[in-house]
Design a protein around this motif. Structure first.
Motif, PDB file in Angstrom:
ATOM      1  N   GLY A 533      26.283  -3.787   3.925  1.00  0.00           N
ATOM      2  CA  GLY A 533      26.025  -4.384   5.208  1.00  0.00           C
ATOM      3  C   GLY A 533      25.102  -5.590   5.122  1.00  0.00           C
ATOM      4  O   GLY A 533      24.871  -6.164   4.068  1.00  0.00           O
ATOM      5  N   LEU A 534      24.557  -5.951   6.279  1.00  0.00           N
ATOM      6  CA  LEU A 534      23.711  -7.129   6.383  1.00  0.00           C
ATOM      7  C   LEU A 534      22.464  -6.779   7.175  1.00  0.00           C
ATOM      8  O   LEU A 534      22.525  -6.058   8.164  1.00  0.00           O
ATOM      9  CB  LEU A 534      24.466  -8.265   7.101  1.00  0.00           C
ATOM     10  CG  LEU A 534      23.646  -9.539   7.399  1.00  0.00           C
ATOM     11  CD1 LEU A 534      23.212 -10.202   6.109  1.00  0.00           C
ATOM     12  CD2 LEU A 534      24.460 -10.485   8.261  1.00  0.00           C
ATOM     13  N   LYS A 535      21.318  -7.269   6.722  1.00  0.00           N
ATOM     14  CA  LYS A 535      20.057  -7.076   7.428  1.00  0.00           C
ATOM     15  C   LYS A 535      19.431  -8.445   7.641  1.00  0.00           C
ATOM     16  O   LYS A 535      19.276  -9.218   6.701  1.00  0.00           O
ATOM     17  CB  LYS A 535      19.120  -6.176   6.626  1.00  0.00           C
ATOM     18  CG  LYS A 535      17.780  -5.936   7.304  1.00  0.00           C
ATOM     19  CD  LYS A 535      16.924  -4.989   6.463  1.00  0.00           C
ATOM     20  CE  LYS A 535      15.570  -4.775   7.094  1.00  0.00           C
ATOM     21  NZ  LYS A 535      14.710  -3.882   6.274  1.00  0.00           N
ATOM     22  N   VAL A 536      19.106  -8.748   8.910  1.00  0.00           N
ATOM     23  CA  VAL A 536      18.498 -10.030   9.248  1.00  0.00           C
ATOM     24  C   VAL A 536      17.175  -9.764   9.961  1.00  0.00           C
ATOM     25  O   VAL A 536      17.130  -8.996  10.921  1.00  0.00           O
ATOM     26  CB  VAL A 536      19.420 -10.862  10.165  1.00  0.00           C
ATOM     27  CG1 VAL A 536      18.780 -12.221  10.448  1.00  0.00           C
ATOM     28  CG2 VAL A 536      20.782 -11.052   9.513  1.00  0.00           C
ATOM     29  N   ASN A 537      16.102 -10.364   9.474  1.00  0.00           N
ATOM     30  CA  ASN A 537      14.783 -10.230  10.096  1.00  0.00           C
ATOM     31  C   ASN A 537      14.393 -11.561  10.730  1.00  0.00           C
ATOM     32  O   ASN A 537      14.379 -12.597  10.064  1.00  0.00           O
ATOM     33  CB  ASN A 537      13.731  -9.819   9.063  1.00  0.00           C
ATOM     34  CG  ASN A 537      13.968  -8.419   8.554  1.00  0.00           C
ATOM     35  OD1 ASN A 537      14.079  -7.481   9.337  1.00  0.00           O
ATOM     36  ND2 ASN A 537      14.058  -8.263   7.250  1.00  0.00           N
ATOM     37  N   LEU A 538      14.063 -11.506  12.025  1.00  0.00           N
ATOM     38  CA  LEU A 538      13.641 -12.689  12.758  1.00  0.00           C
ATOM     39  C   LEU A 538      12.224 -12.452  13.273  1.00  0.00           C
ATOM     40  O   LEU A 538      11.886 -11.336  13.654  1.00  0.00           O
ATOM     41  CB  LEU A 538      14.551 -12.958  13.966  1.00  0.00           C
ATOM     42  CG  LEU A 538      16.065 -12.867  13.739  1.00  0.00           C
ATOM     43  CD1 LEU A 538      16.777 -12.901  15.060  1.00  0.00           C
ATOM     44  CD2 LEU A 538      16.523 -14.026  12.880  1.00  0.00           C
ATOM     45  N   SER A 539      11.428 -13.491  13.310  1.00  0.00           N
ATOM     46  CA  SER A 539      10.100 -13.379  13.914  1.00  0.00           C
ATOM     47  C   SER A 539       9.693 -14.731  14.453  1.00  0.00           C
ATOM     48  O   SER A 539      10.075 -15.776  13.920  1.00  0.00           O
ATOM     49  CB  SER A 539       9.066 -12.877  12.903  1.00  0.00           C
ATOM     50  OG  SER A 539       8.881 -13.815  11.859  1.00  0.00           O
ATOM     51  N   PHE A 540       8.919 -14.696  15.554  1.00  0.00           N
ATOM     52  CA  PHE A 540       8.434 -15.930  16.147  1.00  0.00           C
ATOM     53  C   PHE A 540       7.137 -15.634  16.901  1.00  0.00           C
ATOM     54  O   PHE A 540       6.930 -14.519  17.391  1.00  0.00           O
ATOM     55  CB  PHE A 540       9.483 -16.560  17.073  1.00  0.00           C
ATOM     56  CG  PHE A 540       9.857 -15.702  18.244  1.00  0.00           C
ATOM     57  CD1 PHE A 540       9.188 -15.809  19.466  1.00  0.00           C
ATOM     58  CD2 PHE A 540      10.879 -14.767  18.128  1.00  0.00           C
ATOM     59  CE1 PHE A 540       9.548 -15.030  20.537  1.00  0.00           C
ATOM     60  CE2 PHE A 540      11.235 -13.972  19.207  1.00  0.00           C
ATOM     61  CZ  PHE A 540      10.562 -14.106  20.408  1.00  0.00           C
ATOM     62  N   PRO A 541       6.259 -16.610  17.002  1.00  0.00           N
ATOM     63  CA  PRO A 541       4.975 -16.392  17.675  1.00  0.00           C
ATOM     64  C   PRO A 541       5.106 -16.486  19.192  1.00  0.00           C
ATOM     65  O   PRO A 541       5.975 -17.182  19.714  1.00  0.00           O
ATOM     66  CB  PRO A 541       4.108 -17.530  17.109  1.00  0.00           C
ATOM     67  CG  PRO A 541       5.098 -18.622  16.825  1.00  0.00           C
ATOM     68  CD  PRO A 541       6.358 -17.945  16.380  1.00  0.00           C
ATOM     69  N   VAL A 542       4.210 -15.770  19.865  1.00  0.00           N
ATOM     70  CA  VAL A 542       4.126 -15.832  21.324  1.00  0.00           C
ATOM     71  C   VAL A 542       2.834 -16.551  21.677  1.00  0.00           C
ATOM     72  O   VAL A 542       1.753 -16.146  21.245  1.00  0.00           O
ATOM     73  CB  VAL A 542       4.128 -14.422  21.944  1.00  0.00           C
ATOM     74  CG1 VAL A 542       3.998 -14.524  23.459  1.00  0.00           C
ATOM     75  CG2 VAL A 542       5.400 -13.691  21.565  1.00  0.00           C
ATOM     76  N   SER A 543       2.951 -17.589  22.466  1.00  0.00           N
ATOM     77  CA  SER A 543       1.751 -18.376  22.794  1.00  0.00           C
ATOM     78  C   SER A 543       0.870 -17.614  23.771  1.00  0.00           C
ATOM     79  O   SER A 543       1.361 -16.788  24.539  1.00  0.00           O
ATOM     80  CB  SER A 543       2.175 -19.707  23.403  1.00  0.00           C
ATOM     81  OG  SER A 543       2.951 -19.518  24.569  1.00  0.00           O
TER      82      SER A 543
END
Length: 543
Positions: A533-543
């Motif tokens: 399968g496939l694993k995708v990790n996303l992250s982004f900051p919250v102001s």
């Protein structure tokens, strides 16, 4: 107020107590043991395992029974949408002639689920089906009582009272004091709700007396709740006394929902100088209950996902190794020739096109891909996967895509409802008979302080991943998990599809995803080293 938990527990235990020595029911008996000890989380886990075993043995009656019990447990924990999905999936495994008891239990559970979701018309329909498949008069009358309560909550008091009268006229009903007092109390209470001038005191006290004489603690909670509401404006001091009695029996029965309800009534009726203590208790209990239920909802979702994944892997291991190798080798050869041929053709077509494209054209192309193409693909997916997807809803969806496409030149963005619901509905729209989607942690709190611009980018990014999954991955299970810590939002996408072999090749969709996450100062990681399968990790900051 009306308590349904004791009846549900009776249905669970009775349904569990099947007797068939010709099948392997090891996991089923473990689940039953955990249920008897009130360890419902563990019971859910083993019912889920047992369900898979029974399906592999083609013993669909027991598989359906497991799903019924799982749905009831989810209902008890407040996971109403999960319970609804599980209960509906149980129906296809149950036979109307051979599994009438399980069907009756399941339809009653679905009725309670829809009632808790305030969909009272659907609740009455399922209560009617529960009564239809009941195996004895007591169960049938109990389901009809539930139906009358649903009528009352939808303000159909005349229909409710007529049904209560029909039940009370059943021969020798008084010989069943628990059921009789329940119907008698409900009828008086809803007559009072219909007409605040109705004198229901003697009837409500009569039901209380019966329940007290037989030590019906669940019934006493309902009686004291109804008496509190009846005397709330007539005699507040008496109403406060009844509310405290309700709290007492809620503690005895270990019912947190009834404790909350009783504390709410006490706070309203108590002297202002005494309300602070009760409010602290109410707030602490409400927070604890919400945390516990959110944890259980996530556990149930991932339990189902992990179980389906493990079952698929075990089936694959049982296949003949030689056939597997030959199949994989053949597939690899086919993929190589297909990819090579496709890339040659694409290269030839690309060379025939213009070498340069203006920046404005690139921007417009990207927006058309994101807004129009993916929007229409999502509508097509809903129409394909949902049998009840009606024409008006489809037109609304298409009108939304039209409005978005019309606004491309003006760079318009906007939110029409709670963003967590938008994301959940987006992921759920890809759910069908071959692909199961799961969402965890997607609470409104995750998206607090996230700007509309960033939300728009995240929505397009998640949709890009789901569309790529639908088109290319051949996955049967997809899970998306959301977390927020230290002003960082993390999104984990997992599927059990064919994955990405070799170096990561960015197609249009994945390239758009990477550019989107970079635009909001986030990061994206593609894990191609997992077993399948496939694993995708996303992250982004919250102001």
């Amino acid at each position: 107020m009306k308590k349904l938990i004791p009846f549900l527990l009776l249905l669970i235990i009775s349904s569990c107590n099947k007797n068939n020595t010709k099948i392997d029911r090891t996991e089923y008996d473990k689940a039953y043991g955990f249920l008897k000890n009130s360890q419902k989380d563990s019971a859910f886990k083993y019912f889920n395992k047992a369900k898979d075993d029974f399906i592999s043995q083609e013993n669909f009656s027991y598989a359906g029974s497991c799903l019924v019990n799982m749905a009831i447990i989810q209902n008890d924990y407040g996971d109403y949408y999960g319970s609804q999905e599980t209960g509906l999936s149980a129906i296809k495994y149950l036979n109307e002639k051979e599994d009438s008891y399980e069907l009756s239990s399941n339809y009653n559970s679905l009725g309670i689920t829809f009632q808790n979701l305030k969909e009272y018309n659907k609740a009455t329909q399922y209560y009617s089906l529960a009564a239809k498949f009941s195996q004895n008069a007591t169960d049938s009358l109990t389901h009809l009582n539930n139906k009358a309560v649903a009528f009352s909550y939808s303000k159909k008091f005349d229909s409710a009272i007529s049904l209560f009268n029909k039940i009370l006229n059943y021969p020798n009903l008084k010989k069943q004091p628990i059921l009789y007092s329940k119907v008698y109390d409900n009828q008086a209470y809803f007559k009072f709700l219909q007409d605040k001038n109705y004198n229901a005191e003697n009837e409500l006290l009569g039901a209380l007396k019966i329940r007290d004489s037989i030590n019906d603690n669940w019934g006493l909670i309902a009686s004291y709740s109804h008496l509190t509401e009846y005397f709330e404006s007539k005699n507040p001091q008496k109403a406060l006394s009844y509310a405290n009695n309700m709290l007492h029996f809620a503690l005895i029965n270990k019912s947190p929902d009834d404790r909350l309800n009783a504390l709410k009534k006490i706070i309203f009726l108590e002297n202002p100088q005494n309300t602070k203590t009760y409010f602290k208790k109410y707030q602490a209990l409400a927070d604890s209950l919400q945390t516990s239920r959110n944890k259980s909802k996530n556990q149930f979702a991932f339990e189902r996902y992990d179980s389906e994944k493990l079952k698929r892997e075990n089936l694959e291991k049982d296949n003949n190794i030689l056939k597997l190798l030959v199949g994989v080798a053949t597939l690899i050869v086919v993929i190589i020739f297909t990819v090579v041929g496709y890339r040659r053709r694409q290269l030839k077509l690309k060379q025939e096109k213009e070498l340069e494209v203006k920046n404005t054209q690139l921007k417009m192309s990207k927006k058309v891909h994101d807004v129009v193409a993916n929007g229409i693909y999502q509508v097509m997916t809903k129409i394909e996967n949902q049998e009840d997807f009606n024409r008006d809803m489809a037109l609304d969806e298409l009108e939304f895509v039209y409005e978005k496409s019309r606004d491309i030149s003006y760079d318009k963005t906007g939110e029409q409802k709670e963003f967590s619901k938008i994301i959940s509905e987006l992921i759920a729209s890809f759910n069908n008979n071959t692909v199961k989607t799961f969402t965890a942690g997607n609470s409104p709190a995750i998206w607090e302080s996230v700007s509309p611009t960033v939300k728009e980018e995240i929505y397009q990014l998640v949709r890009e991943l789901m569309v790529n999954m639908k088109k290319h991955s051949q996955a049967s299970h997809v899970a998306v998990k959301f977390e927020k810590a230290n002003n960082i939002v993390d999104i984990q996408y997992k599927d059990n599809g064919v994955g990405i072999s070799g170096d990561l090749i960015y197609n249009n969709g994945l390239r758009n995803a990477a550019s989107r996450i970079e635009a909001i100062n986030g990061t994206i990681t593609f894990d191609t080293k997992i077993e399948k399968g496939l694993k995708v990790n996303l992250s982004f900051p919250v102001s």
